[in-house]
Scaffold this motif. Structure first.
Motif, mmCIF file in Angstrom:
data_model
loop_
_atom_site.group_PDB
_atom_site.id
_atom_site.type_symbol
_atom_site.label_atom_id
_atom_site.label_comp_id
_atom_site.label_asym_id
_atom_site.label_seq_id
_atom_site.Cartn_x
_atom_site.Cartn_y
_atom_site.Cartn_z
ATOM 1 N N ILE A 142 0.864 -1.186 0.000
ATOM 2 C CA ILE A 142 0.000 0.000 0.000
ATOM 3 C C ILE A 142 0.900 1.235 0.000
ATOM 4 C CG2 ILE A 142 -1.823 1.247 1.231
ATOM 5 C CD1 ILE A 142 -2.539 -1.421 2.587
ATOM 6 N N LYS A 143 0.624 2.172 -0.896
ATOM 7 C CA LYS A 143 1.472 3.353 -1.016
ATOM 8 C C LYS A 143 0.604 4.603 -1.139
ATOM 9 C CE LYS A 143 5.950 4.373 -3.143
ATOM 10 N NZ LYS A 143 6.929 3.933 -4.156
ATOM 11 N N LEU A 151 -4.058 6.896 -3.660
ATOM 12 C CA LEU A 151 -3.802 5.738 -2.811
ATOM 13 C C LEU A 151 -3.666 4.518 -3.716
ATOM 14 C CD1 LEU A 151 -3.725 4.236 -0.070
ATOM 15 C CD2 LEU A 151 -6.221 4.169 -0.137
ATOM 16 N N SER A 152 -2.541 3.794 -3.592
ATOM 17 C CA SER A 152 -2.279 2.636 -4.465
ATOM 18 C C SER A 152 -2.217 1.356 -3.643
ATOM 19 C CB SER A 152 -0.944 2.806 -5.205
ATOM 20 O OG SER A 152 -0.939 3.996 -5.948
ATOM 21 N N ILE A 153 -2.833 0.303 -4.160
ATOM 22 C CA ILE A 153 -2.751 -1.034 -3.560
ATOM 23 C C ILE A 153 -2.236 -1.980 -4.636
ATOM 24 C CG2 ILE A 153 -4.014 -2.974 -2.551
ATOM 25 C CD1 ILE A 153 -5.546 0.388 -2.220
ATOM 26 N N ARG A 154 -1.113 -2.629 -4.359
ATOM 27 C CA ARG A 154 -0.497 -3.495 -5.366
ATOM 28 C C ARG A 154 -0.314 -4.905 -4.817
ATOM 29 N NH1 ARG A 154 5.454 -2.831 -8.372
ATOM 30 N NH2 ARG A 154 5.419 -4.903 -9.301
ATOM 31 N N ILE A 281 1.196 -7.721 4.402
ATOM 32 C CA ILE A 281 0.694 -6.440 3.898
ATOM 33 C C ILE A 281 1.679 -5.365 4.341
ATOM 34 C CG2 ILE A 281 -1.218 -4.799 3.917
ATOM 35 C CD1 ILE A 281 -3.049 -7.141 4.734
ATOM 36 N N TYR A 282 2.248 -4.655 3.374
ATOM 37 C CA TYR A 282 3.244 -3.627 3.673
ATOM 38 C C TYR A 282 2.688 -2.243 3.348
ATOM 39 C CZ TYR A 282 6.777 -7.334 3.980
ATOM 40 O OH TYR A 282 7.503 -8.441 4.357
ATOM 41 N N LEU A 283 3.072 -1.268 4.171
ATOM 42 C CA LEU A 283 2.736 0.135 3.921
ATOM 43 C C LEU A 283 4.032 0.926 3.744
ATOM 44 C CD1 LEU A 283 0.624 2.472 3.894
ATOM 45 C CD2 LEU A 283 1.007 2.672 6.356
ATOM 46 N N TRP A 284 4.083 1.771 2.694
ATOM 47 C CA TRP A 284 5.242 2.644 2.468
ATOM 48 C C TRP A 284 5.140 3.774 3.491
ATOM 49 C CZ3 TRP A 284 9.753 2.062 0.469
ATOM 50 C CH2 TRP A 284 10.529 3.134 0.016
ATOM 51 N N TRP A 340 9.285 0.105 3.795
ATOM 52 C CA TRP A 340 8.111 -0.773 3.830
ATOM 53 C C TRP A 340 7.931 -1.294 5.249
ATOM 54 C CZ3 TRP A 340 4.864 -0.335 0.113
ATOM 55 C CH2 TRP A 340 5.278 -0.107 -1.186
ATOM 56 N N GLU A 341 6.737 -1.046 5.810
ATOM 57 C CA GLU A 341 6.439 -1.478 7.181
ATOM 58 C C GLU A 341 5.388 -2.587 7.144
ATOM 59 O OE1 GLU A 341 4.359 0.293 11.236
ATOM 60 O OE2 GLU A 341 5.294 1.690 9.829
ATOM 61 N N LEU A 342 5.695 -3.722 7.787
ATOM 62 C CA LEU A 342 4.770 -4.860 7.819
ATOM 63 C C LEU A 342 3.628 -4.563 8.789
ATOM 64 C CD1 LEU A 342 4.183 -7.798 6.913
ATOM 65 C CD2 LEU A 342 5.532 -8.556 8.868
#
Length: 742
Positions: A142-143, A151-154, A281-284, A340-342
């Motif tokens: 997620i970025k 908002l991007s979800i890849r 699931i990672y968040l930038w 990237w944070e888990l």
């Protein structure tokens, strides 16, 4: 000052020389491209870019141009119209006043997880589908882009071909859409969207323009885009970064949805809804760190002045500091970095010890698994490990409500609510062999270490271990439902009720089984019809109202405990409603003699009683059929003899009315007569049900109809009068008419 003069003059000369040339290039480009097709507006880099910030920053110009152009579908894209049902659905979502818009993230993460499950399943038999490098990392990213409000979800899942994009995002199963729209109009609850297979469209709760970039192993990279205005466009992607494989969804957020650009908000939503997704699931995310940087010269000179002003008494300290001054001066500053944070580091809940898992965790896991994010907890759950020849772990849940389509196409659908894992790898959620159809309302998962991993789904369905798993799952499921009844104070006898109330859980568990029965009672009845092996276990779960239950539900065990001494049969009656049955003449004598009678008012009950012949050595007796025994009465034989001539005459008089026999009744008290059916045919209620079928054929059903038997009440004055008149003048037409009328 002099040392800066010459460089400044040279710089200005160069600038004057370059600007006219740059202007000519722009003019030439404009002339050349005047006939070319229109592309989204682009801004040449560094136009008007003057050092030291003397004019508008070129990056700002570029961002503004993109901001204006992004709302318009690309000129060279292929345009399509949305299916009518999709447009209708999107109108409902876009114009929804629904306050909880958070669900969009849950649905997108759930879809990404499904795509990752599919590629992982394919990789079991073909390792090459995963590719190499970063493509092998099965994860969700997620970025945020706060400046562009994107908002991007890849995911690195299976991806979509051009045809998939058209089919999956432009048209959907009509039944799912219609059912969801209908539910929305009645309840207004968008929370159910994931259960209808239309979760993707929840993006329009927060975005007014959406891009879906996708790359499938069998096709090129494509972009799907839509402003939710009844149309969408698809074009080959030649400008975005190659995905390798998978899908990236970019949401251009509405002004009122800017809260979803907050990292803390997104972390909170993932924790709430997607904690138990089986992929990372990672968040930038931004992070502040301390960094050593060179100190400014002004600060250094200030330090020197301070040092010179020190007293001679501190001479030794000065010498030490002077040596340190030879090293470069630094200072600590806060710097923002990104990494990237888990967000979901929970261990799979079914792999943990049940004693270590809290009720709240089970509830959260159920909501994630069932895509049911209402406020209600599951009614019950069972978490267990099976050992022996076949080893597996499983978690089963009883939902708080029945699905909207639970009994629609019951025998035709292969739908299952159990997910099958093999050694932590998701295999399928379409295995209807794991549980029988009557238990298909249960949600949960099974993780087996015994089943083979790298075989096709068809071969897996034939595997011998599945039968063992199914047998154990059925037993555990029925034990779970039985426990739900045992722990409900309303279901227990007085002694058990005291024990439950002392345990302190009585209020929370009170009425839970009645709630279960109202939602899923029909499934238990279907189980009795279909599953001969577990028929007795299922019969213990049956609930019904009786003539003595005062509107509460009763079990067969409770009924037997209240039976009169000498009563050998369990009495029941079938009909359309309790109110109708309470007035039935069939109950007159039974009620007077204080016998308890069960009310069966569901159409499926007629089929049920054809299979449930006895319980705990007690036979079932339908009180509307012949053969009812209420104990011996010494006067019965005398009455039978005294009315012998009347019954014989009456039978002849009703020969044309399809009445098979006329007998003295032992079930009537106040009514003069009643028509009962023979013991082995359909009851009158069953005949009514069969005749109401759309495609019923009366001629083919004739052989199943029970024979009619007229039972008369020898104590009633009308019957006594008929006996006297019939004996005196058997051919009297008025007497015959009275007999036929009755």
């Amino acid at each position: 000052m002099r040392k800066w003069t010459i460089p400044s003059v040279l710089f200005l000369l160069c600038l004057l020389f370059l600007l006219p040339d740059q202007g000519r290039k722009i003019q030439a480009n404009a002339e050349v491209d005047s006939d070319a097709p229109l592309d989204p507006p682009k801004v040449e880099e560094k136009i008007g870019g003057v050092p030291n910030g003397l004019s508008t920053d070129s990056d700002v110009v570029k961002r503004e141009a993109e901001s204006m152009s992004r709302r318009t579908l690309r000129a060279n894209a292929e345009k399509f119209e949305f299916q009518a049902e999709v447009s209708r659905l999107m109108d409902i979502i876009i114009n929804s006043l629904y306050s909880n818009k958070d669900i969009f993230l849950r649905e997108l993460i759930s879809n990404a997880s499904d795509a990752l499950d599919k590629i992982r399943f394919l990789a079991l038999t073909d390792k090459e589908v995963l590719g190499e490098g970063d493509n092998t990392k099965l994860e969700i990213q997620i970025k945020l882009d706060k400046e562009k409000k994107i908002l991007s979800i890849r995911d690195r899942g299976i991806g979509m071909t051009k045809e998939d994009l058209i089919k999956n995002l432009g048209t959907i199963a009509k039944s799912g859409t219609s059912a969801f729209v209908e539910k929305m109009q009645t309840s207004g609850d968008l929370n159910l969207i994931g259960q209808f297979g239309v979760g993707f469209y929840s993006v329009y709760l927060v975005a007014d323009y959406v891009e879906v970039i996708s790359k499938h192993n069998d096709d090129k990279q494509y972009v799907w885009e839509s402003k939710a205005d009844g149309a969408f466009a698809i074009s080959e992607d030649k400008w975005n970064e190659p995905l390798g494989r998978g899908t990236e969804i970019r949401l251009h957020l509405r002004d009122e949805a800017q809260e979803y650009l907050d990292e803390f908000k997104l972390k909170e939503l993932v924790k709430k809804y997607s904690e138990f997704i089986n992929f990372p699931i990672y968040l930038w995310a931004s992070k502040e760190v301390d960094e050593e940087v060179p100190a400014d010269e002004d600060e250094s000179s200030d330090d020197e002045e301070t040092t010179e002003s020190k007293s001679s008494e501190e001479g030794e300290e000065e010498d030490a500091e002077k040596e340190e001054e030879k090293k470069p001066k630094t200072k600590t500053v806060k710097k923002t970095t990104y990494e990237w944070e888990l967000l979901n580091d929970m261990k799979a809940i079914w792999l943990r010890n049940p004693k270590e898992v809290s009720d709240e965790e089970y509830t959260k896991f159920y909501h994630s698994l069932a895509k049911d994010f209402g406020d209600e907890k599951p009614l019950a759950w069972s978490h267990f490990t099976a050992e022996g020849d076949v080893e597996f772990k499983a978690v089963l849940f009883v939902p708080p409500k029945a699905p909207h389509d639970l009994y629609e196409s019951y025998y035709n659908s292969n739908k299952s609510n159990l997910k099958l894992y093999v050694r932590r790898v998701f295999i399928s959620d379409e295995f209807d062999e794991l549980l029988p159809k009557y238990l298909n309302f249960l949600k949960g998962l099974v993780d087996s270490d015994t089943l083979p991993l790298n075989v096709s789904r068809e071969m897996l369905q034939q595997h011998s271990s599945l039968k063992t798993i199914k047998k154990k799952l059925i037993r555990k499921a029925l034990d779970m439902i039985r426990k739900l009844a045992d722990e409900d104070p309303d279901e227990s006898n007085d002694k058990d009720k005291k024990d439950i109330e002392e345990s302190g859980d009585s209020n929370e568990k009170r009425g839970q089984y009645a709630k279960f029965w109202n939602e899923f009672g029909k499934s238990i009845k279907l189980g009795i019809i279909e599953d001969a092996t577990n028929r007795n276990r299922l019969a213990k779960l049956l609930r019904f109202e009786t003539t003595k239950s005062d509107g509460k539900l009763t079990s067969l065990d409770q009924y037997i405990s209240r039976m009169k001494s000498g009563q050998k049969d369990i009495f029941y009656i079938t009909g359309t409603s309790k109110e109708q049955l309470e007035k039935s003449p069939f109950l007159e004598r039974l009620t007077k003699k204080n016998y308890e009678v069960i009310f069966f008012t569901d159409p499926v009950d007629e089929y049920l009683m054809q299979y449930l012949m006895d319980y705990e050595d007690k036979k079932f007796q339908n009180v509307s059929k012949e053969g009812l025994k209420l104990g011996k009465d010494p006067k019965d034989k005398e009455l039978k003899e005294s009315f012998k001539e009347l019954t014989k005459w009456w039978k002849g008089a009703l020969a044309s009315e399809n009445v098979d026999d006329v007998k003295i009744s032992n079930r009537l008290s106040d009514s003069p007569c009643v028509v009962v059916t023979s013991k082995y045919g359909w009851s009158s209620n069953m005949e009514r049900i069969m005749q109401s079928q759309t495609l019923s054929d009366a001629s083919k059903q004739a052989y199943m109809r029970g024979k009619r038997v007229l039972e008369i009440n020898p104590r009633h004055p009308i019957i006594k009068e008929l006996r006297e008149r019939g004996v005196n003048d058997p051919e009297d037409e008025s007497v015959k008419q009275t007999a036929q009328l009755m």
